[in-house]
Design a protein around this motif. Structure first.
Motif, PDB file in Angstrom:
ATOM      1  N   MET A 161       0.810  -1.216   0.000  1.00 17.23           N
ATOM      2  CA  MET A 161       0.000   0.000   0.000  1.00 17.23           C
ATOM      3  C   MET A 161       0.844   1.266   0.000  1.00 17.23           C
ATOM      4  SD  MET A 161      -2.849   1.552  -0.110  1.00 17.23           S
ATOM      5  CE  MET A 161      -3.995   0.186   0.004  1.00 17.23           C
ATOM      6  N   PHE A 162       1.943   1.266   0.742  1.00 11.65           N
ATOM      7  CA  PHE A 162       2.749   2.477   0.806  1.00 11.65           C
ATOM      8  C   PHE A 162       3.358   2.806  -0.558  1.00 11.65           C
ATOM      9  CE2 PHE A 162       6.369   5.113   2.188  1.00 11.65           C
ATOM     10  CZ  PHE A 162       5.691   6.010   2.999  1.00 11.65           C
ATOM     11  N   THR A 163       3.842   1.782  -1.253  1.00  9.71           N
ATOM     12  CA  THR A 163       4.380   1.992  -2.600  1.00  9.71           C
ATOM     13  C   THR A 163       3.284   2.436  -3.547  1.00  9.71           C
ATOM     14  OG1 THR A 163       6.085   0.311  -2.227  1.00  9.71           O
ATOM     15  CG2 THR A 163       5.610   0.904  -4.520  1.00  9.71           C
ATOM     16  N   LEU A 164       2.129   1.798  -3.448  1.00  6.18           N
ATOM     17  CA  LEU A 164       1.012   2.123  -4.325  1.00  6.18           C
ATOM     18  C   LEU A 164       0.579   3.571  -4.160  1.00  6.18           C
ATOM     19  CD1 LEU A 164      -1.925  -0.226  -5.068  1.00  6.18           C
ATOM     20  CD2 LEU A 164      -2.421   2.127  -4.428  1.00  6.18           C
ATOM     21  N   LEU A 165       0.500   4.034  -2.897  1.00  7.50           N
ATOM     22  CA  LEU A 165       0.083   5.409  -2.666  1.00  7.50           C
ATOM     23  C   LEU A 165       1.143   6.411  -3.105  1.00  7.50           C
ATOM     24  CD1 LEU A 165      -1.743   5.131   0.773  1.00  7.50           C
ATOM     25  CD2 LEU A 165      -2.767   5.497  -1.483  1.00  7.50           C
ATOM     26  N   THR A 166       2.396   5.997  -3.063  1.00  6.45           N
ATOM     27  CA  THR A 166       3.456   6.855  -3.615  1.00  6.45           C
ATOM     28  C   THR A 166       3.230   7.061  -5.104  1.00  6.45           C
ATOM     29  OG1 THR A 166       5.042   6.071  -1.960  1.00  6.45           O
ATOM     30  CG2 THR A 166       5.942   7.126  -3.922  1.00  6.45           C
ATOM     31  N   PHE A 167       2.848   5.995  -5.805  1.00  6.47           N
ATOM     32  CA  PHE A 167       2.567   6.101  -7.236  1.00  6.47           C
ATOM     33  C   PHE A 167       1.308   6.931  -7.496  1.00  6.47           C
ATOM     34  CE2 PHE A 167       4.865   1.843  -8.258  1.00  6.47           C
ATOM     35  CZ  PHE A 167       6.080   2.462  -8.009  1.00  6.47           C
ATOM     36  N   LYS A 189      -6.975  30.002 -10.777  1.00  9.93           N
ATOM     37  CA  LYS A 189      -7.243  28.566 -10.814  1.00  9.93           C
ATOM     38  C   LYS A 189      -6.646  27.881 -12.047  1.00  9.93           C
ATOM     39  CE  LYS A 189     -11.705  29.379  -8.548  1.00  9.93           C
ATOM     40  NZ  LYS A 189     -13.181  29.217  -8.690  1.00  9.93           N
ATOM     41  N   HIS A 190      -6.020  28.661 -12.921  1.00 11.67           N
ATOM     42  CA  HIS A 190      -5.526  28.119 -14.188  1.00 11.67           C
ATOM     43  C   HIS A 190      -4.130  27.515 -14.029  1.00 11.67           C
ATOM     44  CE1 HIS A 190      -5.276  27.515 -18.416  1.00 11.67           C
ATOM     45  NE2 HIS A 190      -4.336  28.419 -18.616  1.00 11.67           N
ATOM     46  N   GLU A 191      -3.923  26.377 -14.644  1.00 10.29           N
ATOM     47  CA  GLU A 191      -2.634  25.677 -14.640  1.00 10.29           C
ATOM     48  C   GLU A 191      -2.127  25.426 -13.219  1.00 10.29           C
ATOM     49  OE1 GLU A 191       0.040  27.802 -17.170  1.00 10.29           O
ATOM     50  OE2 GLU A 191      -0.920  27.087 -19.011  1.00 10.29           O
ATOM     51  N   GLN A 192      -3.034  25.014 -12.365  1.00  9.25           N
ATOM     52  CA  GLN A 192      -2.686  24.711 -10.980  1.00  9.25           C
ATOM     53  C   GLN A 192      -2.427  23.215 -10.803  1.00  9.25           C
ATOM     54  OE1 GLN A 192      -2.365  27.380  -8.558  1.00  9.25           O
ATOM     55  NE2 GLN A 192      -2.364  28.289 -10.601  1.00  9.25           N
ATOM     56  N   LYS A 193      -1.676  22.886  -9.772  1.00 10.99           N
ATOM     57  CA  LYS A 193      -1.276  21.511  -9.508  1.00 10.99           C
ATOM     58  C   LYS A 193      -1.851  21.034  -8.174  1.00 10.99           C
ATOM     59  CE  LYS A 193       1.263  19.642 -11.903  1.00 10.99           C
ATOM     60  NZ  LYS A 193       1.015  18.814 -13.113  1.00 10.99           N
ATOM     61  N   GLN A 194      -1.648  19.766  -7.880  1.00 11.70           N
ATOM     62  CA  GLN A 194      -2.187  19.179  -6.650  1.00 11.70           C
ATOM     63  C   GLN A 194      -1.304  18.008  -6.224  1.00 11.70           C
ATOM     64  OE1 GLN A 194      -6.416  18.264  -6.819  1.00 11.70           O
ATOM     65  NE2 GLN A 194      -6.135  16.458  -5.516  1.00 11.70           N
ATOM     66  N   ILE A 195      -1.117  17.846  -4.930  1.00 12.94           N
ATOM     67  CA  ILE A 195      -0.391  16.694  -4.409  1.00 12.94           C
ATOM     68  C   ILE A 195      -1.186  16.096  -3.249  1.00 12.94           C
ATOM     69  CG2 ILE A 195       1.034  18.146  -2.892  1.00 12.94           C
ATOM     70  CD1 ILE A 195       2.263  14.934  -4.614  1.00 12.94           C
ATOM     71  N   PRO A 196      -1.509  14.811  -3.290  1.00 13.78           N
ATOM     72  CA  PRO A 196      -2.182  14.184  -2.148  1.00 13.78           C
ATOM     73  C   PRO A 196      -1.312  14.229  -0.898  1.00 13.78           C
ATOM     74  CG  PRO A 196      -2.415  12.822  -4.114  1.00 13.78           C
ATOM     75  CD  PRO A 196      -1.409  13.893  -4.436  1.00 13.78           C
ATOM     76  N   CYS A 197      -1.950  14.072   0.247  1.00 13.60           N
ATOM     77  CA  CYS A 197      -1.247  14.095   1.521  1.00 13.60           C
ATOM     78  C   CYS A 197      -1.469  12.749   2.220  1.00 13.60           C
ATOM     79  CB  CYS A 197      -1.771  15.248   2.383  1.00 13.60           C
ATOM     80  SG  CYS A 197      -0.871  15.467   3.926  1.00 13.60           S
ATOM     81  N   ILE A 198      -0.447  11.926   2.233  1.00 13.75           N
ATOM     82  CA  ILE A 198      -0.540  10.568   2.757  1.00 13.75           C
ATOM     83  C   ILE A 198       0.170  10.496   4.102  1.00 13.75           C
ATOM     84  CG2 ILE A 198      -0.205   8.130   2.248  1.00 13.75           C
ATOM     85  CD1 ILE A 198      -1.877   9.637   0.147  1.00 13.75           C
TER      86      ILE A 198
END
Length: 287
Positions: free
Chosen positions: A236-242, A261-270
């Motif tokens: 799971m940890f590897t999978l969530l990294t991907f 809001k244009h050309e904005q990015k996002q990163i999940p927080c695990i």
């Protein structure tokens, strides 16, 4: 692309787990050896998966979450393939949501590997919305502590939250590969400012979370893709990294009429408090 944006409203009631600081430490049956490297995923059943899918709200300031049904359907199908017993709840009010959590916590999970809860809704930092009011997200976990649910003691308890955690947007940073030819940008790509840090929230605290009306949210789409491809192969940890990499690299907002809001990015927080490797082993091969 739309944002899972919530608005601060004082709820008439928040989830109350009934926890008492004076509660004594409890005991529960050991599901795995003390020093085992991997969780025991060889029980008879994989376990329950609860999906709380919120599309429409009683709160006037909250817009419908178009695209969330795509997320819900994709997540339902992939979790069934991973042998979960999937239960979907649509547009629950807070009391209804509480009842389902209490019901799940009171079940006997002795023959189950784990439990999974997914919440798809609007949110703000520290809060998430039921159909009628907001509540503190932190209260959800307490229903499945050993005091409340001893048959899940020592087993993975997984929570996936697709919701905004604020209003900020992430403009990202462009990474350039150094080459002998100045200005060669063929190997350049854009990632979020907060990448390379490693709970499964769809976004960082304080930041918005993006959702497409046709394809669903970036986070759930990436999560379902990885679960489909690697759910029974990778831990799971590897999978969530991907999953983090897919959301960070493959997606970018398109809203040219709204520059912020244009050309904005996002990163999940695990955030992980798992103590062992978690891998969804093939059930049929174990029976």
């Amino acid at each position: 692309t739309q944002r899972d944006k919530g608005y601060l409203i004082l709820a008439s009631e928040e989830i109350n787990s009934g926890s008492d600081p004076s509660e004594l430490a409890c005991t529960a049956s050991m599901s795995i050896d003390r020093d085992a490297v991997e969780y025991n995923m060889r029980h008879k059943n994989r376990g329950l998966a609860l999906i709380f899918n919120h599309e429409n709200f009683d709160v006037p300031t909250l817009e419908p979450r178009t695209g969330t049904n795509v997320d819900c359907e994709n997540l339902t199908q992939v979790l069934k393939k991973l042998d979960f017993d999937v239960n979907v709840f649509k547009d629950c009010r807070l009391n209804e949501l509480k009842q389902q959590l209490v019901s799940a916590s009171q079940k006997d999970h002795s023959e189950n590997d784990c439990i999974l809860v997914a919440i798809l809704s609007h949110g703000e930092h520290g809060y998430i919305y039921a159909k009628d009011v907001q509540y503190k997200l932190d209260a959800i976990w307490s229903y499945f502590t050993p005091q409340k649910c001893p048959s899940l003691a020592g087993k993975p308890k997984l929570f996936f939250i697709q919701a905004c955690q604020g209003d900020e947007c992430d403009p990202g940073v462009t990474l350039n590969r150094r080459t002998e030819t100045d200005g060669d940008s063929s190997m350049s790509y854009k990632i979020p400012l907060h990448a390379d840090f490693l709970i499964a929230h769809s976004t960082m605290p304080g930041f918005c979370s993006f959702r497409c009306p046709m394809q669903g949210s970036w986070f759930i789409h990436a999560l379902c893709t990885e679960l489909e491809m690697n759910g029974k192969r990778l831990d799971m940890f590897t999978l969530l990294t991907f999953v983090c990499r897919r959301v960070a690299v493959d997606y970018q907002s398109y809203a040219p009429d709204t520059p912020k809001k244009h050309e904005q990015k996002q990163i999940p927080c695990i955030t992980s408090r798992l103590m062992r490797i978690l891998r969804f082993r093939e059930k049929r091969a174990l029976q």
